[in-house]
Design a protein around this motif. Structure first.
Motif, PDB file in Angstrom:
ATOM      1  N   UNK A 186      -9.968  10.507   4.479  1.00 29.93           N
ATOM      2  CA  UNK A 186      -9.868  11.968   4.613  1.00 29.93           C
ATOM      3  C   UNK A 186     -10.684  12.534   5.777  1.00 29.93           C
ATOM      4  N   UNK A 194      -1.100  12.945   8.764  1.00 27.59           N
ATOM      5  CA  UNK A 194      -1.073  14.207   8.013  1.00 27.59           C
ATOM      6  C   UNK A 194      -0.693  13.999   6.560  1.00 27.59           C
ATOM      7  N   UNK A 195      -0.084  12.869   6.266  1.00 27.68           N
ATOM      8  CA  UNK A 195       0.358  12.612   4.891  1.00 27.68           C
ATOM      9  C   UNK A 195      -0.039  11.210   4.457  1.00 27.68           C
ATOM     10  N   UNK A 196      -0.216  11.001   3.142  1.00 27.72           N
ATOM     11  CA  UNK A 196      -0.502   9.643   2.660  1.00 27.72           C
ATOM     12  C   UNK A 196       0.698   8.726   2.883  1.00 27.72           C
ATOM     13  N   UNK A 217      -4.983  13.739  -2.507  1.00 27.12           N
ATOM     14  CA  UNK A 217      -4.820  14.197  -1.121  1.00 27.12           C
ATOM     15  C   UNK A 217      -4.655  15.709  -1.148  1.00 27.12           C
ATOM     16  N   UNK A 239      -5.590   2.458  -8.749  1.00 28.92           N
ATOM     17  CA  UNK A 239      -6.577   3.437  -8.284  1.00 28.92           C
ATOM     18  C   UNK A 239      -5.885   4.786  -8.066  1.00 28.92           C
ATOM     19  N   UNK A 247      -5.534   8.389  -6.404  1.00 30.75           N
ATOM     20  CA  UNK A 247      -5.896   9.040  -5.143  1.00 30.75           C
ATOM     21  C   UNK A 247      -5.595  10.528  -5.210  1.00 30.75           C
ATOM     22  N   UNK A 249      -1.718  10.576  -6.600  1.00 25.77           N
ATOM     23  CA  UNK A 249      -0.834   9.407  -6.666  1.00 25.77           C
ATOM     24  C   UNK A 249      -1.672   8.138  -6.807  1.00 25.77           C
ATOM     25  N   UNK A 250      -1.001   7.101  -7.286  1.00 23.30           N
ATOM     26  CA  UNK A 250      -1.650   5.791  -7.385  1.00 23.30           C
ATOM     27  C   UNK A 250      -1.404   5.032  -6.083  1.00 23.30           C
ATOM     28  N   UNK A 251      -2.143   3.940  -5.881  1.00 21.67           N
ATOM     29  CA  UNK A 251      -2.029   3.175  -4.637  1.00 21.67           C
ATOM     30  C   UNK A 251      -0.600   2.702  -4.399  1.00 21.67           C
ATOM     31  N   UNK A 252       0.145   2.472  -5.484  1.00 17.71           N
ATOM     32  CA  UNK A 252       1.526   2.009  -5.363  1.00 17.71           C
ATOM     33  C   UNK A 252       2.461   3.109  -4.874  1.00 17.71           C
ATOM     34  N   UNK A 253       1.970   4.331  -4.806  1.00 12.36           N
ATOM     35  CA  UNK A 253       2.795   5.466  -4.395  1.00 12.36           C
ATOM     36  C   UNK A 253       3.357   6.239  -5.575  1.00 12.36           C
ATOM     37  N   UNK A 273      -2.852   4.929   4.864  1.00 16.28           N
ATOM     38  CA  UNK A 273      -3.441   6.263   5.035  1.00 16.28           C
ATOM     39  C   UNK A 273      -3.656   6.934   3.697  1.00 16.28           C
ATOM     40  N   UNK A 274      -4.878   7.365   3.461  1.00 11.44           N
ATOM     41  CA  UNK A 274      -5.289   8.150   2.290  1.00 11.44           C
ATOM     42  C   UNK A 274      -4.984   7.442   0.965  1.00 11.44           C
ATOM     43  N   UNK A 275      -5.184   6.137   0.941  1.00 11.58           N
ATOM     44  CA  UNK A 275      -5.116   5.396  -0.325  1.00 11.58           C
ATOM     45  C   UNK A 275      -3.764   4.837  -0.716  1.00 11.58           C
ATOM     46  N   UNK A 276      -2.694   5.152   0.028  1.00 13.21           N
ATOM     47  CA  UNK A 276      -1.388   4.594  -0.337  1.00 13.21           C
ATOM     48  C   UNK A 276      -1.333   3.129   0.106  1.00 13.21           C
ATOM     49  N   UNK A 277      -0.779   2.279  -0.739  1.00 11.95           N
ATOM     50  CA  UNK A 277      -0.764   0.840  -0.454  1.00 11.95           C
ATOM     51  C   UNK A 277       0.612   0.218  -0.658  1.00 11.95           C
ATOM     52  N   UNK A 278       1.649   1.019  -0.709  1.00  6.57           N
ATOM     53  CA  UNK A 278       2.985   0.480  -0.976  1.00  6.57           C
ATOM     54  C   UNK A 278       3.791   0.352   0.321  1.00  6.57           C
TER      55      UNK A 278
END
Lengths: 237, 135
Positions: free
Chosen positions: A30, A85-87, B22, B18, B20, B35-39, A118-123
């Motif tokens: 952030x 600007x976005x996750x 925003x 986890x 999150x 949202x979760x890390x998986x989206x 970005x900002x915690x997204x991992x998919x």
């Protein structure tokens, strides 16, 4: 004299050309949503540069980002930046112009890719961008520790490419020395499913270059093969 | 044994997901996306909105997209999102481009004044066009 020439020739082959594509981070938080990229044609382990002509472009999906000419390692290189600007999980790649390497008598076209959370997204980090030659990580690429096993799948026209050499080099900003020139570029090969494995034994950015020779291009009336590189840069923490 | 296995599974799920948060501002509103890390969005998750002194202002829930829009905001807020199962995330947010109520009220008459002039001009043009056609 012959030994000396052979040594020179060996040195040239020992260090591989890489299109280094180094972002300031692979995890956007952030408090700092802006990222900078350096694009350099170089020998990453030895930290020696080569001139990089203006690439066709730096892309995020199909959107082209502006490039600025810079000097890196006493050679022309390129830089850019992007503000998130976005996750999401973002995949950036560079399409270079063809480079003719006289010593190897071939053209080189390496397309490097970096994957950023970005900002915690991992998919979505394992989804292909759709490049002709591409490495798909089989390990979450933005959370790797040194010593972790890294695995990737090499795709050629979207299909797994077997028996392909993958050159691996550390972007050696640490001043590390190798016991011999043969240790500079590590080489692994893909299996029948296009998968390769490598343990990154040091922290820092590591470049993986899957090399597929395909096509020809003319230079001064003679045709030379094109070395196509699917590159992926991964940071080990 | 079953309890041990279920507890182990639950602990694993907790660590793997986890939560999150925003936050961004748009049109003098704070938009919350959780949202979760998986989206996967944090649906129907509890959102607690606190002022600068950490006094609870309101307690609401996210929509099916894990989102909530805070209107009538204060310049500095603490926002806490809590999902079922104990996941929680809290962040401080400071509105950078906040317009005070006075600013908004000042803008409105100007807009309505411009709109009135535009409407009169439009009527006049239509009137002139009709007059020419009649001739």
């Amino acid at each position: 004299m012959k030994t000396f020439l052979l040594h020179i020739l060996f040195s040239i082959y020992a260090s591989a050309h890489f299109l280094a594509f180094i972002p300031t981070t692979d995890n956007i938080k952030d408090d700092s949503p802006k990222i900078n990229f350096d694009m350099m044609f170089m020998h990453p382990f030895e930290q020696t540069g080569m001139t990089m002509e203006k690439p066709i472009g730096l892309f995020l999906d199909k959107k082209e980002l502006p490039l600025t000419s810079v000097n890196k390692y006493n050679h022309k290189a390129w830089s850019s930046s992007y503000t998130f600007k976005k996750p999401g999980v973002y995949q950036f790649y560079v399409k270079p112009t063809l480079y003719f390497e006289p010593s190897e008598e071939k053209y080189i076209s390496h397309v490097p890719k970096v994957i950023i959370s970005a900002f915690g997204r991992e998919d979505g980090w394992d989804e292909p961008v759709g490049l002709k030659y591409e490495i798909i990580p089989l390990v979450k690429p933005f959370g790797v520790y040194k010593g972790n096993l890294f695995q990737g799948k090499v795709l050629h026209n979207g299909k797994p490419a077997s028996n392909v050499e993958v050159e691996v080099e550390l972007y050696n900003t640490f001043g590390l020395k190798t016991p011999s020139d043969a240790h500079i570029t590590q080489v692994v090969k893909t299996d029948d499913n296009g998968i390769f494995s490598f343990v990154m034994n040091h922290k820092g950015w590591w470049g993986f270059a899957a090399l597929i020779e395909e096509g020809e291009e003319e230079y001064k009336g003679k045709k030379y093969p094109i070395e196509n590189g699917a590159l992926l840069w991964i940071k080990a923490y | 044994m079953r309890i041990v296995f279920l507890s182990f599974l639950l602990v694993n799920i907790l660590f793997a997901h986890k939560l999150n948060l925003f936050l961004f501002e748009e049109n003098n509103e704070i938009r919350i996306s959780s949202y979760f890390a998986s989206g996967t969005p944090c649906k129907n998750c509890k959102v607690d909105i606190f002022n600068e002194k950490k006094e609870l202002l309101s307690s609401v829930k996210t929509d099916k997209n894990g989102e909530y829009i805070i209107k009538n905001v204060e310049p500095k807020l603490f926002i806490k999102v809590e999902a079922v199962g104990g996941h929680a995330v809290e962040k401080k947010f400071e509105l950078k481009n906040i317009k005070s109520k006075q600013d908004i009220e000042d803008i409105k008459p100007e807009n309505s004044f411009l709109q009135s002039i535009f409407a009169i001009l439009l009527i006049a043009i239509i009137f002139l066009v009709l007059k020419r056609i009649k001739k």
